[in-house]
Every structure is written in structure tokens, then in C-alpha cells.
Design a protein around this motif. Structure first.
Motif, PDB file in Angstrom:
ATOM      1  N   ARG A  33     -10.092  15.263 -15.260  1.00 13.18           N
ATOM      2  CA  ARG A  33      -9.174  15.523 -16.371  1.00 13.18           C
ATOM      3  C   ARG A  33      -7.726  15.605 -15.866  1.00 13.18           C
ATOM      4  O   ARG A  33      -6.815  15.009 -16.449  1.00 13.18           O
ATOM      5  CB  ARG A  33      -9.572  16.825 -17.059  1.00 13.18           C
ATOM      6  CG  ARG A  33      -8.746  17.172 -18.282  1.00 13.18           C
ATOM      7  CD  ARG A  33      -9.210  18.496 -18.871  1.00 13.18           C
ATOM      8  NE  ARG A  33     -10.645  18.485 -19.142  1.00 13.18           N
ATOM      9  CZ  ARG A  33     -11.528  19.305 -18.547  1.00 13.18           C
ATOM     10  NH1 ARG A  33     -11.113  20.194 -17.641  1.00 13.18           N
ATOM     11  NH2 ARG A  33     -12.810  19.241 -18.845  1.00 13.18           N
ATOM     12  N   GLU A  34      -7.528  16.342 -14.789  1.00 12.26           N
ATOM     13  CA  GLU A  34      -6.179  16.493 -14.234  1.00 12.26           C
ATOM     14  C   GLU A  34      -5.643  15.159 -13.719  1.00 12.26           C
ATOM     15  O   GLU A  34      -4.473  14.818 -13.934  1.00 12.26           O
ATOM     16  CB  GLU A  34      -6.197  17.525 -13.102  1.00 12.26           C
ATOM     17  CG  GLU A  34      -4.827  17.790 -12.484  1.00 12.26           C
ATOM     18  CD  GLU A  34      -4.873  18.812 -11.369  1.00 12.26           C
ATOM     19  OE1 GLU A  34      -3.843  18.979 -10.667  1.00 12.26           O
ATOM     20  OE2 GLU A  34      -5.935  19.458 -11.184  1.00 12.26           O
TER      21      GLU A  34
ATOM     22  N   ASP B 154      -1.529  14.825  -7.336  1.00 11.18           N
ATOM     23  CA  ASP B 154      -0.126  15.127  -7.070  1.00 11.18           C
ATOM     24  C   ASP B 154       0.712  14.315  -8.053  1.00 11.18           C
ATOM     25  O   ASP B 154       0.888  13.103  -7.883  1.00 11.18           O
ATOM     26  CB  ASP B 154       0.225  14.769  -5.621  1.00 11.18           C
ATOM     27  CG  ASP B 154       1.633  15.176  -5.224  1.00 11.18           C
ATOM     28  OD1 ASP B 154       2.546  15.060  -6.065  1.00 11.18           O
ATOM     29  OD2 ASP B 154       1.835  15.579  -4.061  1.00 11.18           O
ATOM     30  N   SER B 155       1.222  14.955  -9.079  1.00 12.88           N
ATOM     31  CA  SER B 155       1.912  14.234 -10.152  1.00 12.88           C
ATOM     32  C   SER B 155       3.140  13.471  -9.643  1.00 12.88           C
ATOM     33  O   SER B 155       3.435  12.372 -10.123  1.00 12.88           O
ATOM     34  CB  SER B 155       2.317  15.204 -11.261  1.00 12.88           C
ATOM     35  OG  SER B 155       3.167  16.228 -10.762  1.00 12.88           O
ATOM     36  N   ASP B 156       3.844  14.020  -8.672  1.00 17.25           N
ATOM     37  CA  ASP B 156       5.017  13.331  -8.136  1.00 17.25           C
ATOM     38  C   ASP B 156       4.620  12.038  -7.424  1.00 17.25           C
ATOM     39  O   ASP B 156       5.300  11.006  -7.556  1.00 17.25           O
ATOM     40  CB  ASP B 156       5.784  14.239  -7.167  1.00 17.25           C
ATOM     41  CG  ASP B 156       6.466  15.408  -7.867  1.00 17.25           C
ATOM     42  OD1 ASP B 156       6.738  15.296  -9.080  1.00 17.25           O
ATOM     43  OD2 ASP B 156       6.718  16.428  -7.204  1.00 17.25           O
TER      44      ASP B 156
ATOM     45  N   ASN C 265      -2.336  13.187 -15.145  1.00 17.07           N
ATOM     46  CA  ASN C 265      -1.211  12.797 -14.297  1.00 17.07           C
ATOM     47  C   ASN C 265      -0.891  11.315 -14.449  1.00 17.07           C
ATOM     48  O   ASN C 265       0.283  10.921 -14.516  1.00 17.07           O
ATOM     49  CB  ASN C 265      -1.516  13.107 -12.828  1.00 17.07           C
ATOM     50  CG  ASN C 265      -1.462  14.587 -12.510  1.00 17.07           C
ATOM     51  OD1 ASN C 265      -0.895  15.379 -13.265  1.00 17.07           O
ATOM     52  ND2 ASN C 265      -2.053  14.986 -11.392  1.00 17.07           N
ATOM     53  N   MET C 266      -1.923  10.477 -14.503  1.00 16.79           N
ATOM     54  CA  MET C 266      -1.681   9.038 -14.650  1.00 16.79           C
ATOM     55  C   MET C 266      -1.069   8.727 -16.008  1.00 16.79           C
ATOM     56  O   MET C 266      -0.144   7.902 -16.109  1.00 16.79           O
ATOM     57  CB  MET C 266      -3.000   8.277 -14.462  1.00 16.79           C
ATOM     58  CG  MET C 266      -2.848   6.759 -14.581  1.00 16.79           C
ATOM     59  SD  MET C 266      -1.645   6.039 -13.414  1.00 16.79           S
ATOM     60  CE  MET C 266      -2.530   6.281 -11.860  1.00 16.79           C
TER      61      MET C 266
ATOM     62  N   SER D  31       0.832  -1.194   0.000  1.00 21.99           N
ATOM     63  CA  SER D  31       0.000   0.000   0.000  1.00 21.99           C
ATOM     64  C   SER D  31       0.871   1.250   0.000  1.00 21.99           C
ATOM     65  O   SER D  31       1.818   1.356   0.786  1.00 21.99           O
ATOM     66  CB  SER D  31      -0.927   0.007   1.222  1.00 21.99           C
ATOM     67  OG  SER D  31      -1.734   1.171   1.238  1.00 21.99           O
ATOM     68  N   VAL D  32       0.545   2.190  -0.893  1.00 22.29           N
ATOM     69  CA  VAL D  32       1.298   3.441  -0.977  1.00 22.29           C
ATOM     70  C   VAL D  32       0.318   4.614  -0.974  1.00 22.29           C
ATOM     71  O   VAL D  32      -0.846   4.470  -1.356  1.00 22.29           O
ATOM     72  CB  VAL D  32       2.174   3.503  -2.251  1.00 22.29           C
ATOM     73  CG1 VAL D  32       3.200   2.381  -2.242  1.00 22.29           C
ATOM     74  CG2 VAL D  32       1.322   3.451  -3.509  1.00 22.29           C
ATOM     75  N   THR D  33       0.798   5.762  -0.555  1.00 22.13           N
ATOM     76  CA  THR D  33      -0.013   6.978  -0.578  1.00 22.13           C
ATOM     77  C   THR D  33       0.072   7.605  -1.959  1.00 22.13           C
ATOM     78  O   THR D  33       1.156   7.801  -2.507  1.00 22.13           O
ATOM     79  CB  THR D  33       0.483   7.979   0.474  1.00 22.13           C
ATOM     80  OG1 THR D  33       0.347   7.407   1.775  1.00 22.13           O
ATOM     81  CG2 THR D  33      -0.330   9.267   0.410  1.00 22.13           C
ATOM     82  N   MET D  34      -1.076   7.890  -2.545  1.00 25.23           N
ATOM     83  CA  MET D  34      -1.091   8.542  -3.859  1.00 25.23           C
ATOM     84  C   MET D  34      -2.306   9.441  -3.981  1.00 25.23           C
ATOM     85  O   MET D  34      -3.438   8.969  -4.146  1.00 25.23           O
ATOM     86  CB  MET D  34      -1.113   7.513  -4.994  1.00 25.23           C
ATOM     87  CG  MET D  34      -0.948   8.149  -6.382  1.00 25.23           C
ATOM     88  SD  MET D  34      -1.375   7.034  -7.755  1.00 25.23           S
ATOM     89  CE  MET D  34      -3.178   7.163  -7.744  1.00 25.23           C
ATOM     90  N   ASP D  35      -2.080  10.735  -3.889  1.00 24.95           N
ATOM     91  CA  ASP D  35      -3.096  11.706  -4.267  1.00 24.95           C
ATOM     92  C   ASP D  35      -2.982  11.847  -5.785  1.00 24.95           C
ATOM     93  O   ASP D  35      -1.959  12.300  -6.294  1.00 24.95           O
ATOM     94  CB  ASP D  35      -2.833  13.039  -3.569  1.00 24.95           C
ATOM     95  CG  ASP D  35      -3.829  14.125  -3.966  1.00 24.95           C
ATOM     96  OD1 ASP D  35      -4.617  13.899  -4.911  1.00 24.95           O
ATOM     97  OD2 ASP D  35      -3.814  15.196  -3.346  1.00 24.95           O
ATOM     98  N   VAL D  36      -4.009  11.429  -6.511  1.00 24.61           N
ATOM     99  CA  VAL D  36      -3.910  11.379  -7.969  1.00 24.61           C
ATOM    100  C   VAL D  36      -3.731  12.768  -8.574  1.00 24.61           C
ATOM    101  O   VAL D  36      -3.346  12.894  -9.744  1.00 24.61           O
ATOM    102  CB  VAL D  36      -5.146  10.669  -8.551  1.00 24.61           C
ATOM    103  CG1 VAL D  36      -6.375  11.560  -8.501  1.00 24.61           C
ATOM    104  CG2 VAL D  36      -4.870  10.160  -9.952  1.00 24.61           C
TER     105      VAL D  36
END
Length: 344
Positions: free
Chosen positions: A87-88, A55-57, A92-93, A48-53
Motif C-alpha cells: 500500500r505504501e 522512499d518517496s524522495d 508513493n508511486m 539504472s537508478v537506485t529506488m527504494d519504493v
């Protein structure tokens, strides 16, 4: 295969992860913030990882070393911002997929009715835009378009369940009696898993069950199986907005989700073709019938979720799922009356 499942805390994602684990895949899931945790029984079996979609990094970091991405992210908010957010997020993905050279991305979206683009709802238009963005990546993009997914905890199923339980008469707007092609969540999971096959070409696939019916027939099928007596009354000229507000007030499903689902019922939500059979699903695959899916969705929770029927209830389903009423029905009816009363 090393697979990233976004939206793993959601309805389909929470059931897809164990399906992929059973196939022997190495799974990574994402949570939206460091404070978020996955509470499903399979949580200790995945990374499991933290990913705010947005947040491109973080998206780049979460997709490192990944061979396939399941994109199960949908904005269901009100107003114009949800489309921009979707859209954003998809952009990013796509950038992360291109940077890492990920071979495949699989997107679960909604059926696009056969109408002019100007007649599509805002949510369907946004889904289609996300699909196009992902198809513009370097990966083979496979989009699965489904309409009504049958299973305990599914938003479209819970609307049927809760409205049927709480109203003595089913009031069906005349424009809502469109054709639908419901599909059991187990068939959706099998199709999603099948999309990982390297021989599956990119493009979109409509996925639906074996039966096409009017929405009113689906409601009647549910009440019959559930043992409820609910006469139906067809009512013309009811505005879509009013119907959405009424249904939202009578159910525990988030109001923005209700609005999106109600809007979609202006059009027939059926498969335009059945190429998903034999491509995403093996030859001879037997689709679950509507009656069987509803019957299994209404079953009691299993003692061990690891061996539970995915169509039935799961411990990690939303608090508002599962029938019953979390708010007294009189309060819900009062809320509907308030919406119908001028100046309220």
C-alpha cells in the motif's frame, strides 16, 4: 518513449526490458539499493537508478522525465506487513506520477476470481488494492491480470516442474482441481508492450492463454511433455496451510510465494472476458498453446541470451529455477515428515 521499468531484476521485468528495447524505447530501470546491480545481458543498454519504493524522495527522483511506468512490484512476504508495504509503495508511486504528470502506468497483477471480496486471499486482496491506488493517479492506469505464467523461471511454472520431478505420485487436493488459464510469458510481454499504445484505455484486462483446463490436467500435460510417469491421486480435506507447507518443503521456491500461489487455487483462475485480444494485442494475434509453451520452457539454455527464447531459461533467472534439486530430496522429504509429526 522514455519508460521506467520497476522490478527489472524479476522474472517478467528481466524479459520485458529487451522486448521494450527492441521496440525502440528508452529504458530506465531501478535497483533497490546502491549495492544492487543488474546482471542481465541488457544491463549496459539501459539507465539504472537506485529506488527504494518506500522512499518517496527516491521514487520522485527515479520517475523524473518518464513518460510511462511499468509497476512490477509485489510483496510476497508472510504476515500482515506485506499488504501495508504494498500500500505504501503504490501510494508513493502514485504521488510521483501525479507530481510529474506521467501519462501512463502499467501494472501486472493477478486474476481476481469471481467470488465475494471476503473470500479473496490476502495476497489477491492486496493486489487489488494496489490496482485501485494506481487507478487513482492522474495517469491512464492499465492493469493486466494474469494467473499462471508459463516459462522457465516463472514461479508458478517452477512449482509444477519441481513437484513433478520430485514426487513419484501427484497428490492433488480435491479443492485444488480448479480451472486455470495459463499464458506463455511471451504473450504476457506482448500484452505489456501493447499497453503503452496511447489509444489503449485505462482499466483492467484479464490475460490468459487459448486453453482453459483443470489444474490437474495442466500437471498431467507437463509430465507428459517432460517424459515423466506420475499417477495422480485426489485427496479430500487437506488443509490449505498444510498443502502450502508441504509444497514449500519439497521445492526451492520461496515459501511465502508458494503459500500465495496455493491459496489462489481454491478458485477458478480464468479470464472473465477476452477484451485484451484486439486491444493490448493486435487483431489476429495467435496465442501460444500450453503444450508449445511447456516444450519451449524445457529447452536447454541458449548460448547467447540476447537471442534466446524468453520462454526458455535465462542466466539471470533465480538460483532455484531450472529443475533439479538444490537440496537433497531426502532432506526435503524429512522436512515434510517433520511438519506432519506432532511436536516436531
Amino acid at each position: 518513449m522514455k519508460v521506467l521499468v520497476t522490478g527489472a531484476s524479476g522474472y517478467v521485468g528481466g524479459r520485458l526490458v529487451p522486448r521494450l528495447l527492441a521496440d525502440g524505447h528508452d529504458i530506465r530501470v531501478t535497483t533497490s539499493s546502491p549495492d544492487s546491480t543488474i546482471t542481465a545481458w541488457w544491463a549496459e543498454k539501459v539507465d539504472s537508478v537506485t529506488m527504494d519504493v518506500l522512499d518517496s524522495d527516491q521514487v520522485v527522483a527515479a520517475t523524473e522525465g518518464i513518460e510511462a511506468v511499468f509497476y512490477l512490484i509485489h510483496g510476497m512476504g508472510d504476515g500482515d506487513d506485506f499488504a501495508e508495504t504494498d500500500r505504501e509503495a503504490a501510494t508513493n508511486m502514485t504521488a510521483a506520477i501525479d507530481q510529474h504528470g506521467i501519462p501512463k502506468v502499467v501494472y501486472l497483477t493477478g486474476i481476481v476470481p469471481d467470488v465475494e471480496s471476503d473470500d479473496l486471499s490476502e495476497h489477491i486482496s492486496s493486489r487489488l488494492e494496489v490496482e485501485n491506488i494506481l487507478e487513482g493517479s492522474s495517469a491512464t492506469a492499465v492493469a493486466l491480470r494474469a494467473a499462471i505464467i508459463l516459462g522457465s523461471g516463472s514461479t508458478s511454472f517452477e512449482l509444477i516442474r519441481q513437484v513433478s520431478e520430485r514426487l513419484p505420485v501427484q497428490t492433488v487436493p480435491s479443492w485444488m482441481d480448479s480451472q486455470v488459464q495459463p499464458i506463455a510469458v511471451t504473450d504476457v510481454l506482448d500484452a505489456l508492450a501493447g499497453a503503452l499504445d496511447p489509444d489503449v484505455p485505462g482499466g483492467h484486462y484479464d490475460i490468459g492463454g487459448a486453453e482453459t483446463m483443470a489444474y490437474s490436467v495442466l500437471l498431467d500435460t507437463y509430465t507428459t511433455i517432460a517424459g515423466l510417469t506420475r499417477p495422480q491421486v485426489s485427496v479430500p480435506l487437506l488443509p490449505t496451510t498444510l498443502v502450502g507447507e508441504m509444497v514449500a518443503a519439497l521445492t526451492d521456491v520461496p515459501s511465502s510465494t508458494v503459500t500465495a500461489l496455493v491459496e489462489s487455487l481454491h478458485h477458478d483462475m480464468v479470464c472473465h472476458d477476452t477484451t485484451f485480444l484486439g486491444t493490448l494485442l493486435p487483431a489476429g494475434y495467435s496465442l501460444t498453446t500450453t503444450e508449445d509453451a511447456i516444450t519451449r520452457a524445457l529447452a536447454d539454455p541458449a548460448a547467447d541470451p540476447a537471442h534466446a527464447d524468453p520462454i526458455g531459461p535465462m542466466p539471470h533467472d533465480p538460483d532455484w529455477a531450472g529443475g533439479g534439486s538444490h537440496t537433497p530430496i531426502r532432506s526435503k522429504i524429512s522436512a515434510v515428515i517433520d511438519k506432519l509429526t506432532p511436536g516436531s
